[in-house]
Design a protein around this motif. Structure first.
Motif, PDB file in Angstrom:
ATOM      1  N   ILE A   1       0.839  -1.201   0.000  1.00 33.33           N
ATOM      2  CA  ILE A   1       0.000   0.000   0.000  1.00 33.33           C
ATOM      3  C   ILE A   1       0.872   1.248   0.000  1.00 33.33           C
ATOM      4  N   ILE A   2       1.911   1.239   0.846  1.00 30.60           N
ATOM      5  CA  ILE A   2       2.812   2.396   0.938  1.00 30.60           C
ATOM      6  C   ILE A   2       3.547   2.616  -0.376  1.00 30.60           C
ATOM      7  N   PHE A   3       4.120   1.529  -0.926  1.00 29.69           N
ATOM      8  CA  PHE A   3       4.945   1.689  -2.122  1.00 29.69           C
ATOM      9  C   PHE A   3       4.107   2.049  -3.335  1.00 29.69           C
ATOM     10  N   PHE A   4       3.001   1.342  -3.519  1.00 26.72           N
ATOM     11  CA  PHE A   4       2.129   1.669  -4.648  1.00 26.72           C
ATOM     12  C   PHE A   4       1.601   3.100  -4.524  1.00 26.72           C
ATOM     13  N   GLY A   5       1.092   3.437  -3.353  1.00 23.28           N
ATOM     14  CA  GLY A   5       0.511   4.766  -3.167  1.00 23.28           C
ATOM     15  C   GLY A   5       1.510   5.881  -3.388  1.00 23.28           C
ATOM     16  N   SER A   6       2.712   5.743  -2.821  1.00 28.53           N
ATOM     17  CA  SER A   6       3.698   6.815  -2.932  1.00 28.53           C
ATOM     18  C   SER A   6       4.256   6.944  -4.349  1.00 28.53           C
ATOM     19  N   THR A   7       4.569   5.812  -4.990  1.00 29.07           N
ATOM     20  CA  THR A   7       5.127   5.898  -6.346  1.00 29.07           C
ATOM     21  C   THR A   7       4.073   6.350  -7.354  1.00 29.07           C
ATOM     22  N   MET A   8       2.826   5.945  -7.144  1.00 25.28           N
ATOM     23  CA  MET A   8       1.760   6.413  -8.040  1.00 25.28           C
ATOM     24  C   MET A   8       1.491   7.905  -7.848  1.00 25.28           C
TER      25      MET A   8
ATOM     26  N   LYS B   1      15.964  17.953  -4.583  1.00 27.07           N
ATOM     27  CA  LYS B   1      14.590  18.445  -4.464  1.00 27.07           C
ATOM     28  C   LYS B   1      13.552  17.568  -5.175  1.00 27.07           C
ATOM     29  N   THR B   2      13.915  16.308  -5.430  1.00 26.54           N
ATOM     30  CA  THR B   2      12.953  15.364  -6.025  1.00 26.54           C
ATOM     31  C   THR B   2      12.905  14.103  -5.169  1.00 26.54           C
ATOM     32  N   TRP B   3      11.765  13.446  -5.200  1.00 29.65           N
ATOM     33  CA  TRP B   3      11.601  12.214  -4.437  1.00 29.65           C
ATOM     34  C   TRP B   3      12.311  11.058  -5.129  1.00 29.65           C
TER      35      TRP B   3
ATOM     36  N   LYS C   1      -6.511  10.718 -11.432  1.00 30.61           N
ATOM     37  CA  LYS C   1      -7.537   9.713 -11.651  1.00 30.61           C
ATOM     38  C   LYS C   1      -6.909   8.331 -11.813  1.00 30.61           C
ATOM     39  N   SER C   2      -5.698   8.286 -12.358  1.00 31.95           N
ATOM     40  CA  SER C   2      -5.021   7.012 -12.590  1.00 31.95           C
ATOM     41  C   SER C   2      -4.737   6.287 -11.279  1.00 31.95           C
ATOM     42  N   LEU C   3      -4.478   7.044 -10.206  1.00 32.68           N
ATOM     43  CA  LEU C   3      -4.235   6.432  -8.899  1.00 32.68           C
ATOM     44  C   LEU C   3      -5.459   5.647  -8.449  1.00 32.68           C
TER      45      LEU C   3
ATOM     46  N   LEU D   1       3.690  10.113  -7.053  1.00 27.45           N
ATOM     47  CA  LEU D   1       4.772  10.821  -7.758  1.00 27.45           C
ATOM     48  C   LEU D   1       4.479  10.889  -9.254  1.00 27.45           C
ATOM     49  N   TRP D   2       4.016   9.757  -9.817  1.00 29.58           N
ATOM     50  CA  TRP D   2       3.703   9.741 -11.248  1.00 29.58           C
ATOM     51  C   TRP D   2       2.518  10.655 -11.552  1.00 29.58           C
ATOM     52  N   CYS D   3       1.497  10.597 -10.701  1.00 29.65           N
ATOM     53  CA  CYS D   3       0.306  11.421 -10.927  1.00 29.65           C
ATOM     54  C   CYS D   3       0.631  12.908 -10.834  1.00 29.65           C
ATOM     55  N   GLY D   4       1.487  13.266  -9.859  1.00 30.63           N
ATOM     56  CA  GLY D   4       1.867  14.665  -9.723  1.00 30.63           C
ATOM     57  C   GLY D   4       2.652  15.156 -10.927  1.00 30.63           C
ATOM     58  N   LYS D   5       3.502  14.284 -11.463  1.00 35.31           N
ATOM     59  CA  LYS D   5       4.303  14.651 -12.634  1.00 35.31           C
ATOM     60  C   LYS D   5       3.450  14.791 -13.882  1.00 35.31           C
ATOM     61  N   ASN D   6       2.439  13.914 -14.005  1.00 35.80           N
ATOM     62  CA  ASN D   6       1.620  13.883 -15.219  1.00 35.80           C
ATOM     63  C   ASN D   6       0.255  14.548 -15.048  1.00 35.80           C
TER      64      ASN D   6
END
Length: 466
Positions: free
Chosen positions: A206-213, A355-357, A224-226, A215-220
């Motif tokens: 849950i932690i890994f999926f949520g956090s990495t998704m 300054k990036t995750w 909604k994809s999360l 990051l991707w959602c914020g970049k793109n």
């Protein structure tokens, strides 16, 4: 497929075939119930095989007369698969040991599956030489090999941890494409239906999926994809596992079955084993730390030492020990590699850089949590419920622990050995020594204990424990 890839594939197939044969050798010579509570575990598979139905956990046909409980209170996916294997075996033979070996084959195949997933993980995280070191250590550590030799849920749980970690990496690399989401969901489902000590991998998923998704959602700019991908994973997991927990609630009024198992033991166990009569370090006023580093009851060594030694390999009811030099060398090999990780703590565990995750930092923290949690649960069980310092309860940490160990050795060897060829040879020698040590333990300890002085030979092996 290139010539090199064909050669590599042939080498891997040969390795896994020989590994399966090796695990079968351990399973074949071990008598029934020489391993912890195997008769209680096998009883569940045998019930499903005989009646074609799942047992109610307080059914007198599966309750152990001494402990007053059955393993049917715990997730029983392993035993369901074992019963299927027994059905297939019954078409050939219904001899008791033949059916037992069929049930044990679930653990054998889970052990091979764990090695397979470890190699896949290692090839994504390391160069091939380190990947093989990681795989050979996981596959040949005597404590792990022992778990593949009898009926249990531990082997399936460790296999599920390998599936989960592999699909963490796939999701990290591919921004959680559909295949990664489905793979993670399957791994979580197997984990949930195997062994509670492995549930740290579900939490960290849950932690890994949520956090990495995120990051991707914020970049793109696509949050909604999360929800979509998280919904796919959740739906698959619920479809595959909800039935078990709903069944627990209907039958026992208890989601996990833990309280129901305790009540059953209180009712049916012999007086000395009733939960209300079992004294624990907590009952006697010891602190958790005092239990970990001191002695308790009839033990002569500390909880930490006994768990550590049985983790690398003690057999039977911890009564069959490897030579001290084997235990010490394996423990030192693990400790040295693990501690070397902290030569570069920032590189390993920093969550932000420029300054990036850092996804790698998130991954390493999740692996560390999955290393710590099984040990915490193991210690707390001994402290508050039933004092049983057993290394197999900590085995779910095996893949994360080995990852850090190999990472640590890599930090040193990559710096001090400039020649790639020499580094490969160093890792190859380490793999050879680990394998030889494991085979030595099998012949001089395991075989010597359970074959009662019978000389090691092909004929004696085929005769087996039956």
């Amino acid at each position: 497929m290139t010539k090199w890839n064909k050669k590599e594939l042939a080498g891997e197939l040969l390795f896994f075939f020989l590994l399966m044969c090796y695990y079968v050798m351990w399973a074949k010579v071990q008598p029934m119930n020489a391993a912890p509570d195997e008769h209680m575990r096998y009883q569940i598979a045998e019930f499903i095989y005989q009646y074609g139905a799942l047992p109610v956990a307080d059914d007198p046909r599966v309750i152990d007369p001494s402990w007053g409980i059955s393993y049917a209170f715990n997730p029983i996916l392993d035993y369901m698969i074992a019963a299927l294997f027994m059905k297939v075996m019954s078409l050939i033979s219904t001899k008791p040991f033949a059916l037992l070996m069929a049930a044990r084959m679930v653990s054998v195949l889970c052990g091979v599956g764990t090695a397979f997933m470890t190699l896949r993980i290692g090839k994504k995280l390391f160069d091939p030489a380190k990947a093989w070191l990681m795989t050979v250590f996981v596959a040949t550590m005597p404590g792990m090999v022992f778990v593949t030799s009898y009926v249990n849920c531990d082997a399936l749980a460790i296999f599920s941890s390998g599936i989960i970690v592999y699909f963490w990496i796939c999701g990290w690399e591919k921004d959680w494409d559909l295949k990664s989401c489905i793979g993670l969901a399957l791994g979580i489902s197997v984990c949930a239906l195997s062994y509670y000590n492995t549930y740290g991998f579900i939490l960290c998923s849950i932690i890994f999926f949520g956090s990495t998704m995120l990051l991707w959602c914020g970049k793109n700019k696509n949050y909604k994809s999360l929800l979509t991908k998280g919904g796919i994973i959740s739906a698959i997991v619920l479809i595959l596992i909800a039935w078990w927990f709903i069944r627990n609630c209907i039958l026992y009024g208890d989601l996990l079955g833990r309280n129901a198992a305790r009540a059953c033991a209180e009712k049916h166990a012999i007086d000395s084993l009733k939960p209300s009569n079992l004294m624990t370090p907590s009952d006697e006023g010891m602190s958790l730390w005092e239990m970990l580093v001191g002695t308790y009851g009839a033990t002569t060594i500390s909880w930490i030492e006994l768990v550590s030694r049985s983790f690398v390999g003690r057999f039977g009811a911890l009564s069959v020990a490897m030579p001290a030099w084997v235990e010490n060398n394996l423990m030192d090999f693990i400790k040295a590699g693990f501690l070397l990780v902290f030569l570069h703590p920032v590189r390993m565990f920093a969550l932000r850089e420029n300054k990036t995750w850092r996804k790698e930092g998130i991954f390493n923290w999740c692996m560390m949590i999955c290393l710590i949690l099984p040990n915490f649960l193991n210690a707390w069980y001994s402290y508050a419920t039933d004092y049983q310092p057993q290394g197999r309860y900590s085995l779910p940490m095996l893949i994360p622990l080995t990852y850090f160990m190999v990472k640590g050795y890599g930090f040193v060897f990559d710096d001090i050995i400039q020649s790639e060829k020499i580094r490969r040879n160093v890792y190859a020698v380490a793999c050879a020594l680990l394998t030889a040590l494991s085979v030595y333990v099998y012949i001089t300890v395991f075989w010597d204990t359970y074959m009662n002085g019978v000389p090691f030979s092909i004929g004696a092996f085929l005769a087996g424990a039956s």
